[in-house]
Design a protein around this motif. Structure first.
Motif, PDB file in Angstrom:
ATOM      1  N   ILE A 197     -35.895 100.272  89.631  1.00 37.31           N
ATOM      2  CA  ILE A 197     -35.589 101.504  88.913  1.00 37.31           C
ATOM      3  C   ILE A 197     -34.744 101.115  87.716  1.00 37.31           C
ATOM      4  O   ILE A 197     -33.598 100.701  87.872  1.00 37.31           O
ATOM      5  CB  ILE A 197     -34.850 102.534  89.804  1.00 37.31           C
ATOM      6  N   VAL A 198     -35.351 101.208  86.534  1.00 40.27           N
ATOM      7  CA  VAL A 198     -34.684 100.825  85.294  1.00 40.27           C
ATOM      8  C   VAL A 198     -33.953 102.049  84.761  1.00 40.27           C
ATOM      9  O   VAL A 198     -34.572 103.086  84.515  1.00 40.27           O
ATOM     10  CB  VAL A 198     -35.709 100.290  84.272  1.00 40.27           C
ATOM     11  N   LYS A 199     -32.637 101.944  84.610  1.00 38.53           N
ATOM     12  CA  LYS A 199     -31.799 103.088  84.216  1.00 38.53           C
ATOM     13  C   LYS A 199     -31.843 103.382  82.717  1.00 38.53           C
ATOM     14  O   LYS A 199     -31.579 104.495  82.300  1.00 38.53           O
ATOM     15  CB  LYS A 199     -30.341 102.852  84.635  1.00 38.53           C
ATOM     16  N   GLN A 200     -32.148 102.404  81.895  1.00 35.87           N
ATOM     17  CA  GLN A 200     -32.284 102.587  80.445  1.00 35.87           C
ATOM     18  C   GLN A 200     -33.730 102.261  80.113  1.00 35.87           C
ATOM     19  O   GLN A 200     -34.181 101.134  80.344  1.00 35.87           O
ATOM     20  CB  GLN A 200     -31.328 101.655  79.697  1.00 35.87           C
ATOM     21  N   TYR A 201     -34.474 103.233  79.589  1.00 35.48           N
ATOM     22  CA  TYR A 201     -35.927 103.128  79.457  1.00 35.48           C
ATOM     23  C   TYR A 201     -36.403 104.005  78.305  1.00 35.48           C
ATOM     24  O   TYR A 201     -35.613 104.681  77.655  1.00 35.48           O
ATOM     25  CB  TYR A 201     -36.594 103.565  80.760  1.00 35.48           C
ATOM     26  N   GLU A 202     -37.710 103.999  78.090  1.00 42.62           N
ATOM     27  CA  GLU A 202     -38.341 104.876  77.107  1.00 42.62           C
ATOM     28  C   GLU A 202     -39.439 105.668  77.798  1.00 42.62           C
ATOM     29  O   GLU A 202     -40.075 105.167  78.732  1.00 42.62           O
ATOM     30  CB  GLU A 202     -38.950 104.067  75.963  1.00 42.62           C
ATOM     31  N   VAL A 203     -39.644 106.904  77.341  1.00 43.38           N
ATOM     32  CA  VAL A 203     -40.686 107.779  77.878  1.00 43.38           C
ATOM     33  C   VAL A 203     -41.678 108.062  76.768  1.00 43.38           C
ATOM     34  O   VAL A 203     -41.289 108.327  75.625  1.00 43.38           O
ATOM     35  CB  VAL A 203     -40.070 109.100  78.414  1.00 43.38           C
ATOM     36  N   LEU A 204     -42.960 108.001  77.088  1.00 43.98           N
ATOM     37  CA  LEU A 204     -43.996 108.306  76.100  1.00 43.98           C
ATOM     38  C   LEU A 204     -43.999 109.811  75.831  1.00 43.98           C
ATOM     39  O   LEU A 204     -44.033 110.615  76.774  1.00 43.98           O
ATOM     40  CB  LEU A 204     -45.366 107.845  76.610  1.00 43.98           C
ATOM     41  N   THR A 205     -43.900 110.191  74.559  1.00 44.27           N
ATOM     42  CA  THR A 205     -43.830 111.598  74.183  1.00 44.27           C
ATOM     43  C   THR A 205     -44.832 111.911  73.081  1.00 44.27           C
ATOM     44  O   THR A 205     -45.309 111.016  72.375  1.00 44.27           O
ATOM     45  CB  THR A 205     -42.415 111.987  73.697  1.00 44.27           C
ATOM     46  N   GLU A 206     -45.132 113.216  72.946  1.00 39.54           N
ATOM     47  CA  GLU A 206     -46.017 113.690  71.886  1.00 39.54           C
ATOM     48  C   GLU A 206     -45.276 113.697  70.580  1.00 39.54           C
ATOM     49  O   GLU A 206     -44.097 113.952  70.523  1.00 39.54           O
ATOM     50  CB  GLU A 206     -46.484 115.111  72.175  1.00 39.54           C
TER      51      GLU A 206
END
Length: 178
Positions: free
Chosen positions: A169-178
């Motif tokens: 579980i990576v606490k600092q990440y990126e999420v793909l967004t529109e």
């Protein structure tokens, strides 16, 4: 945000997936998932990261696979036998899967500690009874060895990625967004 899955269960035909949200219909993105199996990666796959294997930086792509009545986002790259997803406390390789093919204007949005930004792209559904949306994320692991795609929902506490047969579980990440 909801997603309509057309023909995914038991039918692995190339199927566009339409993301529905608060935006008007003309602003909705169209994600296309192409069927693949046995470690194959379609030519126009959406690259989400890289992993250093020996001296080589290999591209990693977003995939999704059915498991236990859910559709789980994961990763695929050269050398993997299937779509590697996280489930329970393990990383699993699923031999029949779909790979994200998209020319839609998508971006990676930084996030922390389980937060899911507005306009996050849905990439799957968790298992019943909750059947919650699973969003596409990516994070660095381990020790900057690579950037790996995974899945997130609010109660995960971070981006769930598989590595070495286990879940991180990576606490600092990126999420793909529109």
């Amino acid at each position: 945000m909801q997603q309509i899955y057309q023909g995914f269960t038991g039918q692995y035909a190339a199927t566009p997936i339409k993301t529905l949200g608060a935006a008007p219909p003309q602003a909705q993105i169209l994600l296309v998932w192409e069927n693949a199996s046995q470690g194959n990666v379609p030519a126009k796959a959406f690259q989400a990261g890289t992993e250093k294997i020996g001296k080589e930086d290999l591209p990693i792509y977003i995939c999704r696979a059915e498991h236990m009545d859910g559709v789980h986002p994961g990763k695929i790259r050269k050398g993997l036998a299937g779509c590697d997803i996280t489930f329970g406390h393990h990383e699993l390789s699923i031999p029949v899967y779909q790979v994200l093919i998209s020319s839609a204007p998508l971006k990676w949005t930084a996030s922390l500690n389980g937060a899911v930004p507005e306009n996050a792209v849905v990439g799957g559904k968790d298992i019943p009874p909750a059947s919650e949306d699973l969003y596409l994320c990516r994070g660095s692991y381990p020790n900057e060895n690579g950037v790996h795609p995974g899945k997130i929902r609010k109660n995960f506490g971070g981006c769930s990625i598989g590595w070495g047969g286990h879940i991180a579980i990576v606490k600092q990440y990126e999420v793909l967004t529109e």
